[in-house]
Design a protein around this motif. Structure first.
Motif, PDB file in Angstrom:
ATOM      1  N   ASN A  21      -1.046  -1.536  50.012  1.00 43.09           N
ATOM      2  CA  ASN A  21      -0.151  -2.111  49.194  1.00 43.09           C
ATOM      3  C   ASN A  21       1.041  -2.525  49.636  1.00 43.09           C
ATOM      4  O   ASN A  21       2.055  -2.826  49.110  1.00 43.09           O
ATOM      5  CB  ASN A  21      -0.005  -0.940  47.877  1.00 43.09           C
ATOM      6  CG  ASN A  21       0.851   0.190  48.534  1.00 43.09           C
ATOM      7  OD1 ASN A  21       0.782   0.395  49.530  1.00 43.09           O
ATOM      8  ND2 ASN A  21       1.236   0.957  47.419  1.00 43.09           N
ATOM      9  N   SER A  22       1.058  -2.852  51.052  1.00 42.00           N
ATOM     10  CA  SER A  22       2.300  -3.196  51.670  1.00 42.00           C
ATOM     11  C   SER A  22       2.545  -4.455  51.250  1.00 42.00           C
ATOM     12  O   SER A  22       1.751  -5.392  50.918  1.00 42.00           O
ATOM     13  CB  SER A  22       2.278  -3.016  53.279  1.00 42.00           C
ATOM     14  OG  SER A  22       1.199  -3.841  53.652  1.00 42.00           O
ATOM     15  N   SER A  75       8.128  -4.666  52.366  1.00 43.81           N
ATOM     16  CA  SER A  75       8.069  -3.102  52.907  1.00 43.81           C
ATOM     17  C   SER A  75       7.569  -3.003  54.002  1.00 43.81           C
ATOM     18  O   SER A  75       7.544  -1.706  54.628  1.00 43.81           O
ATOM     19  CB  SER A  75       6.842  -2.662  51.801  1.00 43.81           C
ATOM     20  OG  SER A  75       5.610  -2.982  52.248  1.00 43.81           O
TER      21      SER A  75
HETATM   22  C1  LIG Z   1       2.009   2.123  48.342  1.00 39.63           C
HETATM   23  O1  LIG Z   1       1.422   3.160  47.544  1.00 39.63           O
HETATM   24  C2  LIG Z   1       2.107   4.498  48.018  1.00 39.63           C
HETATM   25  C3  LIG Z   1       0.978   5.640  47.492  1.00 39.63           C
HETATM   26  O2  LIG Z   1       0.561   5.235  46.409  1.00 39.63           O
HETATM   27  C4  LIG Z   1       3.471   4.485  47.574  1.00 39.63           C
HETATM   28  O3  LIG Z   1       3.987   5.859  48.211  1.00 39.63           O
HETATM   29  C5  LIG Z   1       4.183   3.618  48.351  1.00 39.63           C
HETATM   30  O4  LIG Z   1       5.509   3.558  47.888  1.00 39.63           O
HETATM   31  C6  LIG Z   1       3.473   2.151  47.984  1.00 39.63           C
HETATM   32  N1  LIG Z   1       4.126   1.164  48.884  1.00 39.63           N
HETATM   33  C7  LIG Z   1       4.561   0.000  48.098  1.00 39.63           C
HETATM   34  C8  LIG Z   1       5.309  -1.121  49.060  1.00 39.63           C
HETATM   35  O5  LIG Z   1       4.424  -0.211  46.942  1.00 39.63           O
END
Ligand SMILES: *[C@@H]1O[C@H](CO)[C@@H](O)[C@H](O)[C@H]1NC(C)=O
Ligand SMILES: *[C@@H]1O[C@H](CO)[C@@H](O)[C@H](O)[C@H]1NC(C)=O
Ligand SMILES: *[C@@H]1O[C@H](CO)[C@@H](O)[C@H](O)[C@H]1NC(C)=O
Length: 498
Positions: A292-293, A297
């Motif tokens: 989900n990056s 991020s």
């Molecule tokens: C992606 O998902 C993880 C776990 O669900 C979370 O800790 C993280 O912050 C998320 N990263 C972004 C960039 O949304």
């Protein structure tokens, strides 16, 4: 009358001009052909001369349709109809593009080599007479670690064994046949990379390493087979993924098609893009599932982790280190990924927008495939790199290529990286997620994974193998000593040729 004569001569001269023009055009085309052929490594020739299907921009479409595109060689998985109906259906559809035999998968005959050449190297012990493990009951284990990079030999052989009992399920990309006359290719199941990794060191009391002994034995075995004699090896597939594997046997088995990681340590007459197939390394970094990056991020702009290289093309690494070492958002460190800890490298690549892939002592490395698995956009600085399935895959849509000479100019690389914005990066990141499956080795193999992509890449070489074979037989009829050979019968009528 004079008019008529004039028009006649005008006509005649037109005709001769036309003839002259045609002749020169033909000569021009021919000369180009020879120029291209004589170039040591004609990267661009591959598609035009060898590919049966048009080159396909897989990446232009989504993954589903790219699987459909690959159906040029293998049936579409959506059609769960019987094989017969599929064949006729495709004949109607695009029978020109591909023969129906390709549609049914590559037919492969595998030599029953003694286990010491394959699963025996993994300490598997045969039970009874069979030289092959019964994979329906137990699959020999392949140990982890560095050797895994070149484990392609293991996955392909397992897939071939499995093809005998899974082919009924759906359109397979490969089918093992037991009659070599019916095969498209003859597979030589020697786990040469594993053999190199495990047995190239000499024990004190031995005069030759096991790696050398097995290669000698292999050459003796293979060249004595009917199948080899029939074709001179031209329809054989030999595994040599580790750049140092088959060092001795390669010079004897070179008429065969090799499965390689690159051509770095091969002279062009032994291996080249025209004849051989480039296969990916198995990545050592875990696939990034549920990535989900985003552009923002991933804090590191550019990531490199690798050994310092001393020789050949490796000098660029050191130069780049000095060019980039003061940039705050660049991670550049020396040391093997494995020594540095796979988990650290995993975290590093997943936190980076771009991952550098610089030529080491060979043009290729598994780092590229680690970057793909981490969805870190690869930046390739390796002028002689060869990429897997590049005839059907447009790497420029998810990789950045930089010429070494450019990369070594002051500020060139860093400015280039900074010039790529969020949208462009996100587009490439999305493509990476679409194509990552092409580089996944697994058992059982799945539609569109590395194992099947490799079989299909081999299948695309089959027409060229056949052409070479048929050409090599042109004069066999005039030799009484060979006129009894089987191949003679299959010389096609002149009308069917070309
Ligand atoms: C992606 O998902 C993880 C776990 O669900 C979370 O800790 C993280 O912050 C998320 N990263 C972004 C960039 O949304
Ligand atoms: C193998 O296949 C060829 C060609 O289809 C056939 O002529 C031959 O009889 C087959 N051999 C055996 C042992 O079945
Ligand atoms: C020779 O060419 C024909 C026509 O393409 C092909 O069907 C045949 O398999 C080739 N011969 C061999 C021995 O491969």
């Amino acid at each position: 009358m004079p008019d008529r004569n004039a028009s006649k001569s005008v006509f005649a001269s037109r005709k001769s001009v036309f003839c002259f023009f045609t002749m020169t055009s033909i000569l021009f085309v021919l000369s180009w052909f020879f120029v291209i052929r004589s170039a040591a490594r004609p990267n661009f020739i591959d598609n035009n001369l060898l590919s049966t299907s048009e080159s396909i921009s897989v990446i232009d479409r989504n993954v589903e349709s790219s699987i459909g595109n690959r159906a040029v060689l293998v049936d579409n998985e959506k059609e769960e109809t019987t094989r017969e109906t599929q064949t006729t259906h495709e004949k109607d559809d695009d029978g020109v593009k591909c023969s129906s035999s390709n549609k049914l998968g590559l037919k492969v005959f595998m030599y029953d080599l003694p286990p010491e050449f394959h699963f025996g190297l993994l300490d598997w012990k045969p039970e009874g007479k069979s030289v092959w493990p019964n994979i329906r009951t137990k699959i020999p284990h392949y140990p982890g670690g560095l050797n895994l990079q070149h484990s392609i030999e293991y996955w392909l052989t397992l897939d071939l064994l499995a093809s005998e009992f899974t082919q009924a399920r759906k359109a397979p990309s490969v089918i093992r046949v037991h009659n070599s006359s019916e095969a498209d290719i003859i597979f030589v199941p020697f786990f040469s990379s594993l053999c190199y990794n495990r047995y190239s060191k000499m024990n004190p009391h031995e005069r030759k390493s096991i790696n050398k002994v097995l290669q000698d034995k292999l050459v003796k075995y293979v060249t004595a087979q009917e199948e080899w004699k029939r074709s001179g090896g031209k329809d054989h597939l030999v595994l040599a993924h580790h750049p140092n594997s088959m060092l001795d046997a390669r010079t004897k088995l070179w008429p065969a098609t090799f499965l390689l990681s690159d051509f770095g340590r091969y002279p062009p007459n032994i291996a080249n893009v025209e004849k051989d197939v480039i296969a990916p390394y198995r990545h050592v970094i875990r696939s990034y599932v549920n990535d989900n990056s985003t552009f923002d991020s991933r804090p590191i702009l550019l990531y490199f982790q690798g050994a310092i290289y001393r020789k050949d093309g490796g000098f660029a690494r050191q130069e780049l280190f000095y060019l980039l070492k003061d940039e705050k958002d660049v991670h550049f460190s020396f040391g093997s990924v494995l020594k540095g800890g796979v988990s650290k490298a995993t975290e590093g690549m997943r936190s980076s927008k771009f991952c550098l892939n610089i030529a080491g002592d060979t043009p290729s490395s598994n780092r590229l495939f680690d970057a793909i698995a981490s969805h870190c956009v690869p930046v390739i600085i390796s002028d002689d790199i060869e990429l897997p399935y590049e005839d059907v895959l447009d790497y420029s849509q998810f990789c950045i290529f930089v010429r070494t000479s450019d990369a070594l100019k002051e500020n060139y690389l860093i400015n280039f990286m900074r010039s790529i914005g969020r949208d462009e990066w996100t587009r490439m990141w999305n493509k990476l997620k679409e194509i990552e499956n092409f580089f996944e080795f697994q058992y059982p193999s799945k539609e569109g994974d590395a194992v099947q992509m490799i079989w299909q890449a081999v299948a695309r070489k089959v027409p060229a193998m056949r052409l070479k074979l048929n050409r090599s037989r042109r004069y066999t009829r005039s030799l009484p000593s060979t006129s009894k050979e089987e191949g003679i019968k299959s010389i096609p009528a002149p009308g069917n040729f070309w």
